[in-house]
Each structure stands twice: as structure tokens, then as C-alpha cells.
Motif scaffolding. Structure first.
Motif, mmCIF file in Angstrom:
data_model
loop_
_atom_site.group_PDB
_atom_site.id
_atom_site.type_symbol
_atom_site.label_atom_id
_atom_site.label_comp_id
_atom_site.label_asym_id
_atom_site.label_seq_id
_atom_site.Cartn_x
_atom_site.Cartn_y
_atom_site.Cartn_z
ATOM 1 N N UNK A 318 0.933 -1.248 -0.015
ATOM 2 C CA UNK A 318 0.230 -0.168 0.030
ATOM 3 C C UNK A 318 0.961 1.175 0.026
ATOM 4 N N UNK A 319 1.360 1.498 -1.273
ATOM 5 C CA UNK A 319 2.251 2.713 -1.203
ATOM 6 C C UNK A 319 3.536 2.433 -0.630
ATOM 7 N N UNK A 320 4.003 1.322 -0.724
ATOM 8 C CA UNK A 320 5.080 1.125 0.082
ATOM 9 C C UNK A 320 6.365 1.476 -0.978
ATOM 10 N N UNK A 321 7.310 1.988 -0.318
ATOM 11 C CA UNK A 321 8.683 2.190 -0.769
ATOM 12 C C UNK A 321 9.614 1.174 -0.912
ATOM 13 N N UNK A 322 9.905 0.796 -2.062
ATOM 14 C CA UNK A 322 10.750 -0.266 -2.219
ATOM 15 C C UNK A 322 12.251 0.190 -2.492
ATOM 16 N N UNK A 323 12.483 1.339 -2.824
ATOM 17 C CA UNK A 323 13.911 1.721 -2.643
ATOM 18 C C UNK A 323 14.099 2.935 -3.732
ATOM 19 N N UNK A 324 15.371 3.438 -3.833
ATOM 20 C CA UNK A 324 15.795 4.474 -4.739
ATOM 21 C C UNK A 324 17.005 4.018 -5.466
ATOM 22 N N UNK A 325 16.979 4.324 -6.526
ATOM 23 C CA UNK A 325 18.287 3.981 -7.465
ATOM 24 C C UNK A 325 18.440 5.309 -8.433
ATOM 25 N N UNK A 327 18.518 8.216 -8.541
ATOM 26 C CA UNK A 327 17.714 9.382 -8.088
ATOM 27 C C UNK A 327 16.103 9.099 -8.479
ATOM 28 N N UNK A 328 15.653 7.606 -8.652
ATOM 29 C CA UNK A 328 14.226 7.400 -9.017
ATOM 30 C C UNK A 328 14.023 6.713 -7.640
ATOM 31 N N UNK A 329 12.934 6.961 -7.233
ATOM 32 C CA UNK A 329 11.912 6.203 -6.155
ATOM 33 C C UNK A 329 11.410 5.040 -7.002
ATOM 34 N N UNK A 330 11.097 3.860 -6.155
ATOM 35 C CA UNK A 330 10.218 2.961 -6.589
ATOM 36 C C UNK A 330 9.148 2.518 -5.668
ATOM 37 N N UNK A 331 8.055 2.775 -5.690
ATOM 38 C CA UNK A 331 6.850 2.586 -4.733
ATOM 39 C C UNK A 331 6.008 1.379 -5.410
ATOM 40 N N UNK A 332 5.412 0.549 -4.533
ATOM 41 C CA UNK A 332 4.553 -0.475 -4.831
ATOM 42 C C UNK A 332 3.082 -0.235 -4.305
ATOM 43 N N UNK A 333 2.201 -0.522 -5.063
ATOM 44 C CA UNK A 333 0.871 -0.035 -5.057
ATOM 45 C C UNK A 333 -0.053 -1.452 -5.353
ATOM 46 N N UNK A 334 -1.023 -1.783 -4.335
ATOM 47 C CA UNK A 334 -1.767 -2.941 -4.709
ATOM 48 C C UNK A 334 -3.098 -2.719 -5.443
ATOM 49 N N UNK A 335 -3.130 -1.155 -5.647
ATOM 50 C CA UNK A 335 -4.474 -0.840 -6.476
ATOM 51 C C UNK A 335 -4.610 -1.545 -7.615
ATOM 52 N N UNK A 336 -5.674 -1.989 -7.789
ATOM 53 C CA UNK A 336 -6.307 -2.685 -9.189
ATOM 54 C C UNK A 336 -7.740 -2.325 -9.400
ATOM 55 N N UNK A 358 4.096 4.674 -14.085
ATOM 56 C CA UNK A 358 3.469 3.485 -13.682
ATOM 57 C C UNK A 358 3.641 2.387 -14.355
ATOM 58 N N UNK A 359 3.834 1.252 -13.866
ATOM 59 C CA UNK A 359 3.621 -0.216 -14.375
ATOM 60 C C UNK A 359 2.650 -0.871 -13.811
ATOM 61 N N UNK A 360 1.472 -1.049 -14.780
ATOM 62 C CA UNK A 360 0.182 -1.514 -14.215
ATOM 63 C C UNK A 360 -0.153 -2.809 -14.735
ATOM 64 N N UNK A 361 -0.474 -3.624 -13.833
ATOM 65 C CA UNK A 361 -0.735 -5.175 -14.268
ATOM 66 C C UNK A 361 -2.192 -5.180 -14.003
ATOM 67 N N UNK A 362 -3.279 -5.322 -15.256
ATOM 68 C CA UNK A 362 -4.684 -5.612 -14.783
ATOM 69 C C UNK A 362 -4.671 -7.078 -13.981
ATOM 70 N N UNK A 363 -5.843 -7.060 -13.008
ATOM 71 C CA UNK A 363 -6.109 -8.102 -12.338
ATOM 72 C C UNK A 363 -7.437 -8.723 -12.602
ATOM 73 N N UNK A 364 -7.492 -9.948 -13.181
ATOM 74 C CA UNK A 364 -8.834 -10.715 -13.293
ATOM 75 C C UNK A 364 -9.354 -10.040 -14.702
ATOM 76 N N UNK A 365 -9.708 -11.047 -15.562
ATOM 77 C CA UNK A 365 -10.289 -10.793 -16.859
ATOM 78 C C UNK A 365 -11.673 -10.279 -16.727
ATOM 79 N N UNK A 440 8.417 5.843 -9.541
ATOM 80 C CA UNK A 440 8.014 4.723 -10.583
ATOM 81 C C UNK A 440 6.988 4.144 -9.577
ATOM 82 N N UNK A 441 5.876 3.681 -10.137
ATOM 83 C CA UNK A 441 4.687 2.951 -9.326
ATOM 84 C C UNK A 441 4.325 1.538 -9.815
#
Length: 462
Positions: A318-325, A327-336, A358-365, A440-441
């Protein structure tokens, strides 16, 4: 006041024990002294956490994994009828118990607080678990996500309060009898189980009707679906509304962003109360106010609970910071769901200095078929997006339903979006797009979460 083991739950076997909901119940039972066993499709940190509590966890599903002396087999709605362990249970005459019935039995003798709604359940349940623990009330809790470590989604506490996430997706929340229930919002989702909003309303009405006599329904005054539900349950439990609406019983006076935190002021019982929410955005501030109203309904002093809510710093995915490299922050979101996507993107926009990618992966057909256009519109809030193929989870493909539905809708809304069909290609694509100051989300309920570390590695090697 501690609760003992429910009848016939002293030697349970869980099919799919590593799942978010299943693992939490298994953990609480193990902590209460049950001899817990189960199986899961793959190895995981959650499986290891359960083993550390003494549980036996098999990898893969096979009839021989079910011990002859198991007192029950616990399943979720995701377990198919042809599962070999389920077939073996039938041969042995071992009772099969749905996850929701198992959770309901854990609440017996305690003061249950159940958190329901189409969005925000995990966050709000987590806020309550953390803040009540901070106050020394030692609650038990079962959450649909980990707080800070694998297996931290549940705990057996010695206090009298049990906080549980109440899942509407398969109507399993009808099994609970809470003293206090929260309904955060009501929208059409889970299209394989609900054909219309009327069915959704009927389901939530049934849930509200399960509140024990003298109990309280805490419900949003801002959300149209919640207001409609409120009108339908008049004459039932005591109702406490919360939100920014002028007629809310617990009214949000202001939400002032401070980077990735917010300062929230509410009007409660005629007095203003200001506290800090350590996660960004109006959506999460609203969740915190719902938690405050529910805790007060249980008798927790408002000022103490408000201060304790500031101890909550987030839950995994839930908007969890995964790290920074680089100068770019990468955050993870469960939003679907589109509403969740919009809320998280707006929250990120408020605290971002650079672009949002955003890198978005749709969930369920089924969800993509019904809400693909709205998902694409939500992605227009980002500066650029890549869309992966649909994560099927428990569903079989639906002819003609692909992630291209979302890509087309996003482009129609003016968004910059690119389809990426091989998930393994995504880190390189994102690294090529991102620059210092960008955010990046990774977004979705499937395995898109695995991409965060890979994106960071790719950024580091640029």
C-alpha cells in the motif's frame, strides 16, 4: 481476555495456507496452541513464518499432504473442487470449513471490529491494529496484508478486541457478528459474484444486519454508495457517519499535506482534534478518520487514539517504498480497481517532485472486461505508463478481453501509455523512461510487485 481454541480447530489443515487471509487464521490458531498444517502452491516467506510458529507447510497440493487425524480442512473460495486434498478430505469424512467460518470462530467471546468496503479495508484494519497495540490494548487482528514483515498480517493478542478485515468479494463477511463495523465505501466490483449494484447493496445490508444489538455502524458520509446504504439500514444499528460532508457525525475539517504525511483535523463531539497520518493522500486520511470513529465507538478515548494513529506508517503493497536508485524512487501499490488507482496516483502527485511513471498489471479478466475503460482513464493521471498482460489469478481467459482494452482507453484519455506483453521486459523499459527525480509506481494485485527490485537493479546499472 484471551480466547481458546474453537471446537474442531485443534488440528486444522489449510489448503492454500500461504494466502493473505488463510495465513492469518493459521497464524492465530498456531499461537493459540493448535497443531496447524497446510499446503501452498509455492514456497514463500509467509510459509517460512508459519513454520517458525510450528506449522507444517507442504509445497504443492497432493492427497498425501492431508493427515488422517486432521480435525478439519480450511478452504477459501479460490480452492477448486478438484483439489486432491479436498477430495481426500471427502474420502476420510473430514469436515471442510470455509475461511470465513474459521475466522468467525476465532472472534467468539471477544469484541469484534470488522472493516468492510470495496477499497481501503487492509489499510484501515492495519491502522486500527497498530494504534490499538500502541495504546497497550493488545488486540487480536487478521489483516489482508503484511504490516512490516512476512507473516505479520495476524496476531493473537490477550486483549478483548479483535480487528478483522471483512471481505465482501464472496459474501463471506456475512458470517461475522461485529460489535462495531466500518463500511468505507460501496461500489460494484467482483463481477464474477455480483451482477448489479442492487446485489452489492443487498450484500452490505446483510453485513450491517449482522452487527450485534447495541453495536455501531461507522460509515462514510462522502461516498455515494455508502450514503445509499445508510438510507437502507435506517432503524438498524446505531450509525456514525464520518467524512468531509457537512452532515457527517465525525467531520473532517481539513487535510493538510506535508510531503508523504498529512495533518488531519476533525470535529468530534463538538471539539476539534488534530493528528498526523503518516501516509499520503485524502484517501488514507479518510481511512484514519474511519478508524478513529470506530475506536471511539468501542470506548477508546479519542485523543489517545488520534495520537496513536500516527504510529501507523503503512502496510506492504500500500504505497510501499521499495527503494531508490539513480535518483528514482520505486513504490509498490496494490491498487487494481479504478477508484484505488485514482486515489494512489493523486496521493503520489501531491508528494512527487518529478514525473510519475506507472507499471500497471490488470487483475482478473472479469474486472478488466467491466472496468477496463475506467482503468485507462485512471492511468491518465500518470505522466507515462506501461501496461502488462492481465494477471488471471483464479479466472480462465475471456475471449476478446485483453490489456489492450486499458491501453486504448488510456490513449483515448490523452495518456502516454505502452503495452508490454513480456513482464521480464518491463524493468528495462521503465529504466529507459525514468530519470532523476522521477517516481515509479508498480501497481496491481498480481505479481507485478516482484518487479520493484528488478527495476531498482536496472536503474542502478544505468
Amino acid at each position: 481476555m484471551a480466547a481458546g481454541l474453537p471446537t474442531a480447530m485443534d488440528r486444522p489443515h489449510f489448503i492454500g495456507i500461504g494466502g493473505a487471509g488463510m495465513s492469518g487464521i493459521a497464524k492465530i490458531l498456531a499461537q493459540r496452541g493448535a497443531k496447524v498444517a497446510g499446503s501452498d502452491a509455492k514456497e514463500s516467506a509467509t510459509a517460512e513464518a508459519l513454520r517458525a510458529l510450528g506449522a507444517t507447510v507442504h509445497i504443492g497440493h497432493a492427497a498425501e499432504h492431508l493427515a488422517d487425524d486432521a480435525t478439519c480442512v480450511v478452504v477459501s473460495s479460490a480452492i477448486r473442487a478438484d483439489n486432491p486434498e479436498l477430495a481426500r478430505a471427502a474420502e476420510l469424512g473430514i469436515p471442510v470449513v470455509h475461511r470465513s467460518d474459521a475466522l468467525a470462530s476465532l472472534m467468539e467471546g471477544l469484541r469484534p471490529l470488522a472493516v468492510a468496503g470495496t477499497h481501503g479495508k487492509t489499510t484501515t484494519t492495519s491502522m486500527l491494529a497498530v494504534s490499538l497495540s500502541e495504546l497497550g490494548l493488545v488486540p487480536s487482528y487478521a489483516i489482508g496484508g503484511d504490516l512490516d514483515a512476512p507473516g505479520s498480517n495476524a496476531l493473537h493478542g490477550d486483549g478483548e478486541i479483535f480487528v478483522a478485515e471483512a471481505d465482501e468479494s464472496d459474501r463471506s463477511f456475512h458470517k461475522y457478528a461485529p460489535e462495531v463495523a466500518i463500511v468505507l465505501n460501496v461500489e460494484l466490483d467482483h463481477h464474477a459474484n455480483y451482477a448489479s449494484m442492487d446485489e452489492i447493496y443487498e450484500s452490505f445490508e446483510t453485513f450491517a444486519g449482522r452487527i450485534v444489538p447495541g453495536g455501531t455502524l461507522v460509515i462514510s458520509a462522502d461516498h455515494a454508495g455508502a450514503r445509499e446504504l445508510t438510507s437502507r439500514v435506517s432503524g438498524g444499528p446505531r450509525v456514525v457517519t464520518y467524512g468531509e460532508a457537512e452532515d457527517a457525525d465525525v467531520r473532517i475539517v481539513s487535510i493538510v499535506p506535508h510531503g508523504l504525511k498529512s495533518e488531519v483535523t476533525v470535529l468530534l463531539d463538538g471539539e476539534e482534534l488534530t493528528f498526523t497520518v503518516s501516509v499520503p493522500g485524502r484517501h488514507y486520511a479518510g481511512n484514519a478518520v474511519a478508524a478513529l470513529a470506530a475506536g471511539v465507538a468501542l470506548g477508546v478515548p479519542a485523543a489517545e487514539l488520534a495520537a496513536a494513529l500516527g504510529a501507523y506508517t503503512g502496510v506492504k503493497r500500500r504505497l510501499q517504498l521499495k527503494g531508490e536508485a539513480a535518483g528514482v524512487q520505486v513504490i509498490d501499490s496494490y491498487a487494481h480497481h479504478p477508484t484505488e488507482m485514482t486515489a494512489d496516483l493523486e496521493a503520489m502527485r501531491a508528494g512527487a517532485a518529478g514525473r510519475i511513471l506507472v507499471v500497471f498489471q490488470p487483475h482478473l479478466f472479469s474486472r478488466t472486461q467491466e472496468l477496463g475503460r475506467e482503468m485507462g482513464q485512471a492511468l491518465s493521471l500518470a505522466d507515462a505508463s506501461i501496461v502488462l498482460d492481465i494477471y488471471p489469478a483464479r479466472e480462465d481467459p475471456i475471449p476478446g478481453v485483453t490489456s489492450e482494452l486499458i491501453v486504448d482507453a488510456a490513449r483515448a484519455a490523452g495518456a502516454e501509455v505502452k503495452p508490454v506483453h513480456d513482464k521480464a521486459d518491463a524493468p528495462a523499459v521503465v529504466a529507459g523512461m525514468a530519470g532523476p527525480g522521477d517516481l515509479v509506481l508498480t501497481m496491481g494485485a498480481g505479481d507485478v510487485t516482484d518487479l520493484g527490485p528488478r527495476i531498482l537493479d536496472r536503474l542502478q546499472s544505468k
